[in-house]
Design a protein around this motif. Structure first.
Motif, mmCIF file in Angstrom:
data_model
loop_
_atom_site.group_PDB
_atom_site.id
_atom_site.type_symbol
_atom_site.label_atom_id
_atom_site.label_comp_id
_atom_site.label_asym_id
_atom_site.label_seq_id
_atom_site.Cartn_x
_atom_site.Cartn_y
_atom_site.Cartn_z
ATOM 1 N N LEU A 61 11.872 24.482 -16.151
ATOM 2 C CA LEU A 61 12.384 24.290 -14.788
ATOM 3 C C LEU A 61 13.290 23.070 -14.678
ATOM 4 O O LEU A 61 14.104 22.990 -13.754
ATOM 5 C CB LEU A 61 11.207 24.136 -13.811
ATOM 6 C CG LEU A 61 10.320 25.378 -13.643
ATOM 7 C CD1 LEU A 61 9.095 25.060 -12.788
ATOM 8 C CD2 LEU A 61 11.103 26.517 -13.013
ATOM 9 N N THR A 62 13.152 22.111 -15.601
ATOM 10 C CA THR A 62 13.976 20.900 -15.526
ATOM 11 C C THR A 62 15.098 20.894 -16.569
ATOM 12 O O THR A 62 15.878 19.949 -16.623
ATOM 13 C CB THR A 62 13.099 19.641 -15.756
ATOM 14 O OG1 THR A 62 12.422 19.786 -17.013
ATOM 15 C CG2 THR A 62 12.067 19.471 -14.657
ATOM 16 N N SER A 63 15.193 21.961 -17.343
ATOM 17 C CA SER A 63 16.160 21.952 -18.455
ATOM 18 C C SER A 63 17.608 22.064 -17.977
ATOM 19 O O SER A 63 17.938 22.945 -17.174
ATOM 20 C CB SER A 63 15.860 23.116 -19.404
ATOM 21 O OG SER A 63 16.916 23.247 -20.326
ATOM 22 N N GLY A 89 17.547 22.299 -8.718
ATOM 23 C CA GLY A 89 18.872 22.908 -8.557
ATOM 24 C C GLY A 89 19.027 24.268 -9.205
ATOM 25 O O GLY A 89 20.156 24.740 -9.394
ATOM 26 N N LYS A 90 17.909 24.912 -9.550
ATOM 27 C CA LYS A 90 18.010 26.234 -10.186
ATOM 28 C C LYS A 90 18.084 27.331 -9.133
ATOM 29 O O LYS A 90 17.348 27.292 -8.133
ATOM 30 C CB LYS A 90 16.783 26.526 -11.073
ATOM 31 C CG LYS A 90 16.388 25.409 -12.030
ATOM 32 C CD LYS A 90 17.499 25.034 -12.983
ATOM 33 C CE LYS A 90 17.051 23.920 -13.934
ATOM 34 N NZ LYS A 90 18.198 23.285 -14.624
ATOM 35 N N ALA A 91 18.924 28.327 -9.366
ATOM 36 C CA ALA A 91 18.858 29.549 -8.570
ATOM 37 C C ALA A 91 17.538 30.225 -8.911
ATOM 38 O O ALA A 91 17.079 30.155 -10.057
ATOM 39 C CB ALA A 91 20.030 30.459 -8.902
ATOM 40 N N VAL A 92 16.916 30.868 -7.919
ATOM 41 C CA VAL A 92 15.560 31.370 -8.130
ATOM 42 C C VAL A 92 15.454 32.859 -7.841
ATOM 43 O O VAL A 92 15.853 33.330 -6.765
ATOM 44 C CB VAL A 92 14.552 30.636 -7.212
ATOM 45 C CG1 VAL A 92 13.128 31.106 -7.509
ATOM 46 C CG2 VAL A 92 14.653 29.128 -7.371
ATOM 47 N N PHE A 93 14.893 33.567 -8.815
ATOM 48 C CA PHE A 93 14.417 34.923 -8.588
ATOM 49 C C PHE A 93 12.900 34.834 -8.694
ATOM 50 O O PHE A 93 12.369 34.414 -9.733
ATOM 51 C CB PHE A 93 14.962 35.888 -9.650
ATOM 52 C CG PHE A 93 14.447 37.300 -9.477
ATOM 53 C CD1 PHE A 93 15.259 38.276 -8.920
ATOM 54 C CD2 PHE A 93 13.156 37.642 -9.858
ATOM 55 C CE1 PHE A 93 14.788 39.575 -8.733
ATOM 56 C CE2 PHE A 93 12.676 38.927 -9.670
ATOM 57 C CZ PHE A 93 13.486 39.902 -9.111
#
Ligand code: NAD
Length: 337
Positions: A61-63, A89-93
């Motif tokens: 999740l932090t990569s 800041g990740k787009a999430v599905f």
């Protein structure tokens, strides 16, 4: 073609299937890694697909190598994972249910909004070509004003009734049907719910809280009445169907049949039915990821939002109150499953 660097969090049954789908069937996706809460739980899958196994969900999740995450962990972990992914800041599905309570659903939606990241939820039936065609007829006015809606889910078999968490039939299974009814009854809001449910497949487990058979009636604010029904044990396979009946006609959609081939002989006709969700909805799963990637890459809004997930969850939670009180219940009161 540009592609989206995706990591899958949760590599149980469906997370593994999703990772394979992303790697093999979705050209817009670049599967970069997988992670599970069980140490080493993603290693076989990572090896099979030639991707990195992150040592823990937080590492994925932090990569900086990951643009978007697919959350397919156990349902109770979803809301917190959505929030953590959005914060980085990740787009999430996120698989359904996005949360187990309305307040957690609100926290997840707010986290995505604050971070400005797209959030899509895994209501895959919306991407099955037959259901998309039915929706187009309904939205185009082809059946007039919707009056009666029906959605049916019959799961193929209840293997371990003692391991089914309480209220699963509403929060995990029928939540698909609630979303489908909401989607087909565009713009309308569910206002009232009444449930009849029992343990007809495994009656010995009823005392422990199992419900394996249910019929839910939903009244919408446009006057339409929806019915969702589920069983955990269809001997013939996985069966998902829907119907929308209106002032000018009707659409019906869905079939448990895997192939159109029929075998006719002296004893009658036989056909092949799908055994499970991944067989019946393989194209829909690929379609939902394709749509997710396109939305993220183009800066658009995903077609199944956190708000949609909250609306379906509100019905599921209201079902719990209806079973507990034996009555018709207004939708929206906060209940913990
Ligand atoms: N849309 C669909 O058609 C569909 C179909 C099946 C399952 N699902 C949903 O997908 C989710 C997973 O279902 P499943 O059948 O694969 O379950 P599963 O039990 O097979 O797998 C869950 C995995 O999540 C892992 N996990 C638990 N907590 C975690 C955390 N905090 N971080 C990372 N991993 C964690 C577990 O170790 C396990 O490997 C459920 O929410 C379920 O409702 C959706």
């Amino acid at each position: 073609m540009r592609s989206l660097r995706i990591g899958v969090v949760g590599t149980g049954r469906i997370g593994s299937f999703h990772a394979r789908t992303l790697a093999r069937r979705v050209p817009e996706a670049d599967l970069v890694g997988v992670a599970d809460a069980r140490p080493g739980g993603a290693s076989t899958l990572a090896e099979e697909l030639g991707v990195r196994e992150f040592e823990a969900p937080w590492a994925l999740l932090t990569s900086p190598d990951v643009d978007a995450v697919v959350i397919a962990a156990t349902s109770t972990a979803h809301a917190d994972l959505v929030i953590e992914a959005a914060a980085h800041g990740k787009a999430v599905f996120c698989e359904k249910p996005m949360a187990m309570t309305l307040s957690d659903a609100d926290r997840a939606i707010a986290a995505a909004d604050v971070a400005g990241v797209p959030l899509q939820v895994g209501f895959n039936r919306r991407f099955a070509p037959d259901f998309v065609a039915a929706k187009a007829v309904v939205d185009g006015g082809g059946i007039g004003r919707p009056q009666l809606l029906r959605s049916v889910t019959r799961d193929p078999g209840l293997v371990n009734p003692g391991a089914v968490p309480p209220w699963t039939i509403f929060t995990q299974t029928l939540i698909h049907d609630f979303d489908l009814l909401n989607w087909m009854n565009s713009g309308a809001r569910a206002v009232e719910v009444s449930v009849m449910a029992d343990a007809l497949v495994a009656p010995d487990f009823k005392e422990g809280g199992l419900l394996d058979t249910a019929v839910v009636t939903i009244r919408y604010d446009n006057g339409a009445i929806g019915v969702a029904e589920a069983s955990f044990s269809a001997t013939y396979g996985y069966d998902v169907r829907a119907e929308v009946f209106g002032s000018g006609g009707m659409v019906t959609v869905g079939s448990p049949r895997q192939l159109t081939m029929e075998h006719w002989d002296g004893s009658g006709v036989r056909g092949l039915t799908a055994r499970g969700d991944t067989e019946l909805f393989g194209d829909a799963y690929a379609g939902e990821f394709s749509a997710f990637c396109s939305a993220v890459l183009s800066g658009g809004t995903p077609v199944v939002t956190g708000t949609d997930a909250r609306a379906a969850l509100a019905i599921a939670l209201t079902c719990i109150t209806s079973v507990s009180t034996g009555g018709t219940v207004r939708v929206g009161a906060e209940v913990s499953p």
